[in-house]
Design an enzyme around this catalytic site. Structure first.
Site, PDB file in Angstrom:
ATOM      1  N   TYR A   9      51.288  16.619 -20.562  1.00 41.45           N
ATOM      2  CA  TYR A   9      52.081  17.512 -19.719  1.00 41.45           C
ATOM      3  C   TYR A   9      51.768  18.977 -20.007  1.00 41.45           C
ATOM      4  CZ  TYR A   9      56.018  19.175 -16.996  1.00 41.45           C
ATOM      5  OH  TYR A   9      56.785  19.799 -16.058  1.00 41.45           O
ATOM      6  N   ASP A  40      60.498  18.252 -18.361  1.00 42.99           N
ATOM      7  CA  ASP A  40      61.139  19.521 -18.719  1.00 42.99           C
ATOM      8  C   ASP A  40      62.442  19.707 -17.931  1.00 42.99           C
ATOM      9  OD1 ASP A  40      60.160  19.992 -16.227  1.00 42.99           O
ATOM     10  OD2 ASP A  40      58.850  21.649 -16.786  1.00 42.99           O
ATOM     11  N   ASP A  93      59.182  14.907 -14.098  1.00 41.31           N
ATOM     12  CA  ASP A  93      58.625  15.532 -15.305  1.00 41.31           C
ATOM     13  C   ASP A  93      59.682  15.717 -16.392  1.00 41.31           C
ATOM     14  OD1 ASP A  93      56.171  15.619 -14.150  1.00 41.31           O
ATOM     15  OD2 ASP A  93      56.304  17.712 -13.514  1.00 41.31           O
ATOM     16  N   GLU A 130      63.238  21.414 -15.282  1.00 46.38           N
ATOM     17  CA  GLU A 130      63.158  21.276 -13.826  1.00 46.38           C
ATOM     18  C   GLU A 130      63.144  19.800 -13.446  1.00 46.38           C
ATOM     19  OE1 GLU A 130      63.324  23.944 -11.795  1.00 46.38           O
ATOM     20  OE2 GLU A 130      63.428  25.216 -13.582  1.00 46.38           O
ATOM     21  N   ARG A 144      53.354  21.863 -19.147  1.00 41.87           N
ATOM     22  CA  ARG A 144      54.353  22.907 -19.406  1.00 41.87           C
ATOM     23  C   ARG A 144      55.012  22.626 -20.747  1.00 41.87           C
ATOM     24  NH1 ARG A 144      54.547  23.520 -13.680  1.00 41.87           N
ATOM     25  NH2 ARG A 144      55.810  21.693 -13.260  1.00 41.87           N
ATOM     26  N   HIS A 164      58.274  17.771 -27.491  1.00 39.07           N
ATOM     27  CA  HIS A 164      57.093  17.877 -26.639  1.00 39.07           C
ATOM     28  C   HIS A 164      55.827  17.868 -27.485  1.00 39.07           C
ATOM     29  CE1 HIS A 164      59.326  19.801 -23.015  1.00 39.07           C
ATOM     30  NE2 HIS A 164      59.860  18.668 -23.407  1.00 39.07           N
ATOM     31  N   GLU A 223      58.120  13.353  -8.553  1.00 38.77           N
ATOM     32  CA  GLU A 223      58.233  14.501  -7.662  1.00 38.77           C
ATOM     33  C   GLU A 223      56.974  14.830  -6.883  1.00 38.77           C
ATOM     34  OE1 GLU A 223      57.609  14.420 -10.963  1.00 38.77           O
ATOM     35  OE2 GLU A 223      58.774  16.137 -11.694  1.00 38.77           O
TER      36      GLU A 223
END
Ligand code: ZN
Ligand code: ZN
Ligand code: ZN
Length: 707
Positions: free
Chosen positions: A298, A84, A82, A86, A300, A344, A9
């Site tokens: 990462y 997550d 990514d 989103e 988040r 995660h 992205e």
């Protein structure tokens, strides 16, 4: 044409990844989300089980077209956004639009050669539960935004908007402001004593804790003076000496929320800036000969888990750089909260060997500072605890009990790399139980109880997490949204609600008490977590929400107060032209006071109860907003009196230059004219026999500074 197309992205991420994959792979960026709900209509079919209509975002058609063309010429497509919700949703939308028969999903939580190559070797499918959870959130937020905002346009001002979680955050800030306004400071006093040891010149400082075995409570100066008279007549000795070992354990490595809090308080970085920098570090930086590589995992995440490899690497580093003593016998294990995603990892450096010193020359100042913070926090989390020896001394004289405390560091442990407050040593002179002491000095000091502090970004993130109404991806956007919408102002590092924020908050909490309730919002967030784990469909969650929402909405359309028409009563501000009572309204260019009778309008002012410090002026200091929306203080007699100050003036003369007022800058009393710092306390020294008695009074009494 390469055989494989990898889509991420962001261009920065694409650049780093392409370096690790060789010439058979082409890495392209889709620049964030490609599809969303339409901008100009609701896009959710409420009657049809909330069926959403997603469209390609205007302006994204060209990119999507280009990616589609590229994908048609390649054998395999890797969706590498990514990991997550989103990111998963972007990959899902890409897979729909490209419609490639060999599109696979790859995930990784760090952008290093090994991680990327492993991910490509182990491709998987899109996790539709994650996509569902993202959709659920998007649609919940859409319903609230699109249904409530028009109400606010009608009743308060055009262009306003409401948000599901943002409105709850504004509510927390407004509630805190109200607590502060209603707070009445209470005066109290403390008594400190200095004792001399019989032999030697050493002094021991202790504070009065008990009188006749009751907690010492001293309300005012008269009582403090009376006590000092009695205290000076007693004979003192060390009644008890206690030694204990205290262990202080390191914190777990960073999650998004703790990173934002620490970066806010230690580096003065905003939550948005912290996330921007963390993303840069994650996506890759040029590090000299090594070239481009992702420096952290990462950013988040709400997990404190650490991979086995990273732990082993940290142990290797500790053994080599600090020695066996700094290697805890058991590998530390940090437990996640129930709601967090154990798949995660915490935020940590991708290699502990990339020390802050090694990367310093290649990073901007803020990037370096944040990297160093993450690196240190992670290393500390893998180190042994600090061991302190704490010595408590009870000193008795008659019915008075004083207490002193000393602290010695026996083993620094993790604090060698990550300092925290309250770790300073305090060495006491050599003492023995039963030892006689001679009283040398008594100090009585005035204090006032303090209201709860306003939120900073860091403390707001903390409370959002504690109350379960934010998630790693939402903390920073919540804060930037409430500031951007003019509901909250930034004042000397603190979040302060604006009048607009308070009005909107009052209307919303009064009319939407269920859905804008903290507990309900937390339940919705938990519900989305359950959707992500595949336990529930988002439609069920939204169904429950909408049932409450629709009822509130119908009622609000009829009952919500019309501020546009009525204005807001703001106390007794009289119209200068006709004597009518002015009300507050909100216009395109900010707020204004208007007279309902003759329509006379003026800028709003808020009184402070402080007298204008200029000689020959009997005006009062008022709060005003500059055209840029910044708070400043002026005189109610403007334009005759031109007094202005960025800081609230206090009616106290400067002891250095006799300027008629002082201000508080960064918590310190300061003279705005000579810039001299002024002590908070005025002291008076008296003699009680051969004991020195010092009385320390506050220069500015908090209970007299009107709000
Ligand atoms: Zn009037
Ligand atoms: Zn004045
Ligand atoms: Zn001065």
């Amino acid at each position: 044409m390469p055989k494989n197309l990898v889509i991420v992205e962001s261009p920065a991420k694409a650049k780093t990844i392409s370096k690790f994959l060789g010439k058979d792979f082409q890495v392209e960026s889709c620049y964030g989300h490609i599809k969303d709900l339409p901008k100009n209509k609701l896009g959710v079919d409420i009657k049809n089980n909330f069926k959403p209509t997603y469209e390609i975002i205007p302006g994204k058609k060209k990119i999507v077209g280009r990616l589609k063309k590229l994908s048609q010429k390649t054998e395999q497509v890797y969706l590498a956004t990514d990991l997550d919700r989103e990111g998963e949703t972007i990959s899902w939308h890409l897979s729909q639009e490209l419609n490639h028969k060999r599109a696979v999903r790859i995930i990784f939580n760090q952008i290093t050669k090994k991680a990327i190559q492993d991910a490509v070797k182990n491709p998987g499918q899109i996790n539709l539960n994650k996509v569902e959870a993202q959709q659920g959130r998007r649609i919940l937020d859409r319903l609230v935004g699109y249904k409530i905002s028009p109400l606010l346009w009608e009743k308060v001002r055009r262009g306003l908007s409401a948000g599901r979680v943002q409105s709850v955050a504004v509510k927390l800030i407004c509630e805190r402001e109200k607590e502060i306004e209603e707070f009445v400071p209470q005066e109290y006093w403390t008594i400190l004593a200095e004792f001399a040891l019989q032999r030697g010149k050493n002094l021991l400082e202790a504070r009065l804790v008990q009188i006749e075995e009751e907690k010492a409570k001293i309300a005012g100066e008269a009582q403090a003076r009376e006590l000092a008279q009695k205290i000076k007549d007693e004979k003192y000795f060390i009644k008890e000496l206690r030694e204990e070992e205290r262990r202080k354990f390191p914190h777990p490595p960073f999650t998004t929320s703790t990173l934002q809090q620490a970066a806010g308080s230690r580096l003065r970085l905003s939550a948005v800036r912290t996330m921007r920098i963390a993303q840069d570090l994650y996506e890759g930086q040029e590090i000299g000969e090594e070239g481009r590589v992702g420096l952290i995992t990462y950013m988040r995440t709400d997990s404190v888990r650490v991979s086995r490899e990273a732990q082993e690497e940290a142990r290797e580093y500790l053994k080599r750089e600090f020695g066996e003593d700094f290697l805890p016998p058991k590998i530390p294990y940090y437990k996640n909260k129930k709601s967090s995603q154990d798949a995660h990892e915490a935020i940590r450096p991708t290699s502990i060997w990339r020390t802050p010193e090694k990367v310093k020359g290649y990073l901007s100042r803020d990037h370096f500072k944040l990297y160093e913070l993450i690196w240190r926090r992670f290393l500390a989390s893998q180190m042994p605890e600090m061991v302190l020896r704490v010595i408590t001394v009870d000193i008795q004289g008659g019915s008075y009990l004083f207490k002193a405390e000393g602290k010695r560091v026996e083993f620094p442990g993790f604090t060698l790399v990550y300092k925290e407050r309250g770790e300073e040593e305090k060495i006491l002179p050599p003492l023995k139980q039963g030892m006689d002491l001679k009283l040398k000095q008594i100090t009585s000091r005035q204090h006032f109880t303090q209201p709860p502090p306003r939120y900073t970004e860091a403390t707001l993130v903390k409370v959002l997490e504690e109350k379960g109404i934010g998630r790693p991806s939402t903390y920073a956007p919540i804060i930037s949204t409430i500031k951007g919408r003019g509901y909250v102002r930034w004042e000397k590092g603190k979040l302060v609600p604006t009048s607009l924020g308070r009005v909107v908050n009052e209307l919303l909490t009064r009319n939407f008490s269920t859905i804008l309730n903290t507990g309900f919002t937390a339940r919705m967030e938990e519900g989305l977590d359950v959707v992500e784990q595949g336990g529930e469909k988002w439609t069920a969650l939204i169904g429950e929400f909408y049932e409450h929402f629709e009822k509130d909405l119908k009622k609000a359309e009829r009952k919500m107060r019309d501020i546009k028409k009525e204005g807001l009563k703001v106390g007794k501000v009289k119209c200068e032209k006709c004597g009518g009572e002015m009300v507050l309204k909100f216009g395109r260019y900010g707020e204004f006071l208007v007279c309902p009778k003759c329509k006379n309008t003026v800028s709003p002012v808020k009184s402070t109860g402080i007298k204008c410090p200029l000689p020959n002026c009997d005006g009062e200091i008022v709060e005003k907003l500059s055209r840029k929306g910044e708070l400043f203080y002026g005189c109610s007699k403007f334009p005759q009196c031109k007094f202005t100050s960025l800081y609230k003036p206090l009616n106290e003369r400067c002891p250095h230059c006799d300027n008629p007022y002082l201000v508080i800058i960064k918590g310190k009393l300061t003279c705005p004219k000579c810039k001299g710092k002024v002590e908070d306390y005025l002291t008076e020294d008296l003699k009680l026999g051969d004991v020195l008695y010092r009385i320390a009074r506050k220069r500015v009494r908090e209970d007299e500074v009107a709000k």
